[in-house]
Design a protein around this motif. Structure first.
Motif, PDB file in Angstrom:
ATOM      1  N   PRO A 159      42.761  67.532  16.335  1.00  0.00           N
ATOM      2  CA  PRO A 159      41.903  68.457  15.567  1.00  0.00           C
ATOM      3  C   PRO A 159      40.441  68.091  15.750  1.00  0.00           C
ATOM      4  O   PRO A 159      40.061  66.929  15.573  1.00  0.00           O
ATOM      5  CB  PRO A 159      42.367  68.234  14.122  1.00  0.00           C
ATOM      6  CG  PRO A 159      43.714  67.586  14.221  1.00  0.00           C
ATOM      7  CD  PRO A 159      43.676  66.766  15.469  1.00  0.00           C
ATOM      8  N   ALA A 160      39.608  69.042  16.105  1.00  0.00           N
ATOM      9  CA  ALA A 160      38.201  68.769  16.422  1.00  0.00           C
ATOM     10  C   ALA A 160      37.473  68.083  15.268  1.00  0.00           C
ATOM     11  O   ALA A 160      36.661  67.173  15.492  1.00  0.00           O
ATOM     12  CB  ALA A 160      37.493  70.068  16.794  1.00  0.00           C
ATOM     13  N   HIS A 161      37.776  68.491  14.040  1.00  0.00           N
ATOM     14  CA  HIS A 161      37.028  67.936  12.901  1.00  0.00           C
ATOM     15  C   HIS A 161      37.379  66.476  12.623  1.00  0.00           C
ATOM     16  O   HIS A 161      36.657  65.789  11.902  1.00  0.00           O
ATOM     17  CB  HIS A 161      37.270  68.784  11.640  1.00  0.00           C
ATOM     18  CG  HIS A 161      38.652  68.641  11.057  1.00  0.00           C
ATOM     19  ND1 HIS A 161      39.752  69.309  11.570  1.00  0.00           N
ATOM     20  CD2 HIS A 161      39.113  67.894  10.020  1.00  0.00           C
ATOM     21  CE1 HIS A 161      40.827  69.006  10.865  1.00  0.00           C
ATOM     22  NE2 HIS A 161      40.470  68.152   9.923  1.00  0.00           N
ATOM     23  N   ARG A 162      38.487  65.976  13.237  1.00  0.00           N
ATOM     24  CA  ARG A 162      38.870  64.577  13.030  1.00  0.00           C
ATOM     25  C   ARG A 162      38.332  63.654  14.124  1.00  0.00           C
ATOM     26  O   ARG A 162      38.580  62.438  14.083  1.00  0.00           O
ATOM     27  CB  ARG A 162      40.406  64.462  12.974  1.00  0.00           C
ATOM     28  CG  ARG A 162      41.080  65.177  11.811  1.00  0.00           C
ATOM     29  CD  ARG A 162      40.569  64.684  10.451  1.00  0.00           C
ATOM     30  NE  ARG A 162      40.588  63.239  10.316  1.00  0.00           N
ATOM     31  CZ  ARG A 162      41.686  62.548   9.928  1.00  0.00           C
ATOM     32  NH1 ARG A 162      42.822  63.186   9.672  1.00  0.00           N
ATOM     33  NH2 ARG A 162      41.621  61.238   9.807  1.00  0.00           N
ATOM     34  N   ASP A 186      36.430  60.392  13.017  1.00  0.00           N
ATOM     35  CA  ASP A 186      37.334  59.382  12.447  1.00  0.00           C
ATOM     36  C   ASP A 186      38.154  58.706  13.543  1.00  0.00           C
ATOM     37  O   ASP A 186      38.392  57.497  13.496  1.00  0.00           O
ATOM     38  CB  ASP A 186      38.288  60.035  11.439  1.00  0.00           C
ATOM     39  CG  ASP A 186      37.565  60.673  10.269  1.00  0.00           C
ATOM     40  OD1 ASP A 186      36.484  60.159   9.897  1.00  0.00           O
ATOM     41  OD2 ASP A 186      38.071  61.667   9.734  1.00  0.00           O
ATOM     42  N   VAL A 218      30.383  63.722  16.038  1.00  0.00           N
ATOM     43  CA  VAL A 218      30.174  64.619  14.898  1.00  0.00           C
ATOM     44  C   VAL A 218      29.771  66.001  15.406  1.00  0.00           C
ATOM     45  O   VAL A 218      28.756  66.151  16.094  1.00  0.00           O
ATOM     46  CB  VAL A 218      29.089  64.063  13.948  1.00  0.00           C
ATOM     47  CG1 VAL A 218      28.862  65.035  12.792  1.00  0.00           C
ATOM     48  CG2 VAL A 218      29.479  62.688  13.435  1.00  0.00           C
ATOM     49  N   GLY A 219      30.590  66.983  15.114  1.00  0.00           N
ATOM     50  CA  GLY A 219      30.303  68.351  15.545  1.00  0.00           C
ATOM     51  C   GLY A 219      30.401  68.554  17.041  1.00  0.00           C
ATOM     52  O   GLY A 219      29.826  69.516  17.562  1.00  0.00           O
ATOM     53  N   ARG A 270      31.144  69.857  20.446  1.00  0.00           N
ATOM     54  CA  ARG A 270      31.682  71.114  20.972  1.00  0.00           C
ATOM     55  C   ARG A 270      31.220  71.339  22.417  1.00  0.00           C
ATOM     56  O   ARG A 270      31.367  72.437  22.945  1.00  0.00           O
ATOM     57  CB  ARG A 270      31.201  72.309  20.117  1.00  0.00           C
ATOM     58  CG  ARG A 270      31.759  72.348  18.706  1.00  0.00           C
ATOM     59  CD  ARG A 270      33.262  72.596  18.686  1.00  0.00           C
ATOM     60  NE  ARG A 270      33.751  72.811  17.334  1.00  0.00           N
ATOM     61  CZ  ARG A 270      34.072  71.841  16.494  1.00  0.00           C
ATOM     62  NH1 ARG A 270      33.913  70.577  16.874  1.00  0.00           N
ATOM     63  NH2 ARG A 270      34.521  72.098  15.284  1.00  0.00           N
ATOM     64  N   ILE A 311      39.660  68.710  22.357  1.00  0.00           N
ATOM     65  CA  ILE A 311      39.515  69.591  21.197  1.00  0.00           C
ATOM     66  C   ILE A 311      39.969  71.004  21.570  1.00  0.00           C
ATOM     67  O   ILE A 311      40.155  71.849  20.707  1.00  0.00           O
ATOM     68  CB  ILE A 311      38.072  69.595  20.664  1.00  0.00           C
ATOM     69  CG1 ILE A 311      37.101  70.106  21.732  1.00  0.00           C
ATOM     70  CG2 ILE A 311      37.665  68.209  20.193  1.00  0.00           C
ATOM     71  CD1 ILE A 311      35.689  70.350  21.202  1.00  0.00           C
ATOM     72  N   GLU A 334      44.446  76.262  17.976  1.00  0.00           N
ATOM     73  CA  GLU A 334      45.177  76.544  16.741  1.00  0.00           C
ATOM     74  C   GLU A 334      46.578  77.067  17.041  1.00  0.00           C
ATOM     75  O   GLU A 334      47.553  76.713  16.364  1.00  0.00           O
ATOM     76  CB  GLU A 334      44.411  77.556  15.892  1.00  0.00           C
ATOM     77  CG  GLU A 334      43.029  77.104  15.435  1.00  0.00           C
ATOM     78  CD  GLU A 334      41.975  77.195  16.530  1.00  0.00           C
ATOM     79  OE1 GLU A 334      42.252  77.781  17.607  1.00  0.00           O
ATOM     80  OE2 GLU A 334      40.866  76.657  16.319  1.00  0.00           O
TER      81      GLU A 334
END
Length: 359
Positions: free
Chosen positions: A120-123, A126, A150-151, A153, A174, A188
């Motif tokens: 997942p891109a938002h992870r 972490d 962070v962010g 893309r 991602i 997705e």
């Protein structure tokens, strides 16, 4: 190679002399497909008819590759557990999915250059932080900086992460495919339809058979061959034919047809299937029509496969690299002045033209 799928081979089909054997071995090795050649010869019970040095060479490649892939499986199992510890379950892609999913008879039949994993891109922040504590570091191409996770893309995967303790680099995706084709196979959707599995103490996902096959076509043909002007990869074409046989009715060919046609890639899909049919006796599904008129459309790809003229190959490689580098610069056009003022960009270009590895 089609002998691995049952195409009858007889001793007269084998190379007639040492020079022909060397040519075939050089070609198969260039495609990372020597193991498929070995598989076909053994499947057709012709391995004993090979010259002793050829048989020893192919067996040595298999043994070395099996040993490396078993280490890669250990690495992958450890990597998955690292991600699970921060509540991330990745989707395995390409070679990683083939190995864990048991697509090949053994791990030794499939050469892999790296481990591709969808997260997942938002992870990503972490994950990078967790991997740093385990000894993994991002490795940027010469002349480029490591981007902030962070962010992120800027590409379909973050710069590969490597560890001195393990043999393979890992690409954290991602998007399963290059961004220009992201709408053709959205992350997705891949996550939503993937199959959850427990493997060696960890939890991950495998792409659906439909997505595995679609991913192969997009990556190997749309991006590498049609966009990058590379010859058709026999290793990837073999994997496409193999997955089509193994997954059989689990593949939704109507979905694949509609997916490619709705994004303007219906012709490319039919070309790829026609190549697999011509070269590997792939049985074209009834949901996709490759009429007789399609055959002339694959001739340029067949000619490129057989091309042995160094000047012509150099020219094609030059055009491919120019196109690839310009596309890469355009995608990062916000930093184009910085890129063009960096010596590394020119070094990479020269090395790619000369066929030298980038590391």
């Amino acid at each position: 190679m089609a002998g691995a799928f049952g195409r009858p081979l007889t001793p007269p089909d084998l190379p007639a002399n040492q020079r022909e054997w060397e040519t075939m071995l050089r070609a198969s090795s260039g495609h990372l497909a020597a193991l498929q050649l070995r598989w076909a010869l053994r499947e057709q019970r012709l391995f004993s008819a090979c010259p002793a040095d050829v048989a020893e060479y192919l067996d040595a490649i298999y043994t070395l590759n099996l040993d490396r892939n078993l280490q890669c499986e250990d690495q992958l199992a450890d990597f998955i557990r690292l991600l699970n510890s921060i509540d991330v379950r990745p989707v395995l892609l390409k070679g990683a999915a083939a190995l864990v999913g048991g697509l090949y008879p053994t791990s030794g039949e499939r050469m892999i250059s790296d481990l591709d994993i969808l997260i997942p891109a938002h992870r990503l922040p972490d994950i990078i932080d967790k991997l740093a504590g385990a000894g993994y570091k991002p490795r940027a191409t010469e002349g480029r900086e490591i981007p902030s996770p962070v962010g992120f893309r800027g590409d379909h995967h973050y710069p590969p992460v490597v560890s001195a303790d393990w043999p393979s680099r890992v690409e954290l995706h991602i998007s399963p495919v290059h961004l220009e084709f992201a709408a053709l196979l959205p992350s997705e959707e891949v996550y939503r339809e993937a199959t959850a599995m427990k493997w060696r103490g960890g939890e991950c996902f495998l792409p659906s058979p439909t997505h595995f096959v679609a991913h192969n076509i997009i990556h190997a043909f749309l991006f590498n061959t049609k966009s990058g002007l590379e010859p058709v990869s026999l290793r990837q074409l073999f994997e496409f034919a193999l997955a089509s046989r193994v997954y059989a009715e689990r593949i939704d060919w109507k979905n694949i047809r509609n997916r490619f046609e709705s994004h303007g890639h219906g012709k490319a899909l039919r070309q790829y299937l026609a190549l697999a049919n011509t070269l590997l006796d792939f049985h074209v599904p009834e949901q996709i029509d490759i009429s007789a008129g399609q055959r002339p459309n694959i001739q340029p790809y067949l000619i490129h496969l057989d091309l042995d003229n160094r000047s012509a190959l150099w020219t094609i490689n030059f055009l491919r690299q120019v196109k690839s580098r310009l596309r890469s610069l355009w995608q990062r056009r916000g930093k184009i002045i910085q890129e063009l003022s960096t010596p590394g960009v020119y070094k990479r270009f020269v090395r790619s033209i000369l066929g030298s590895p980038e590391g």
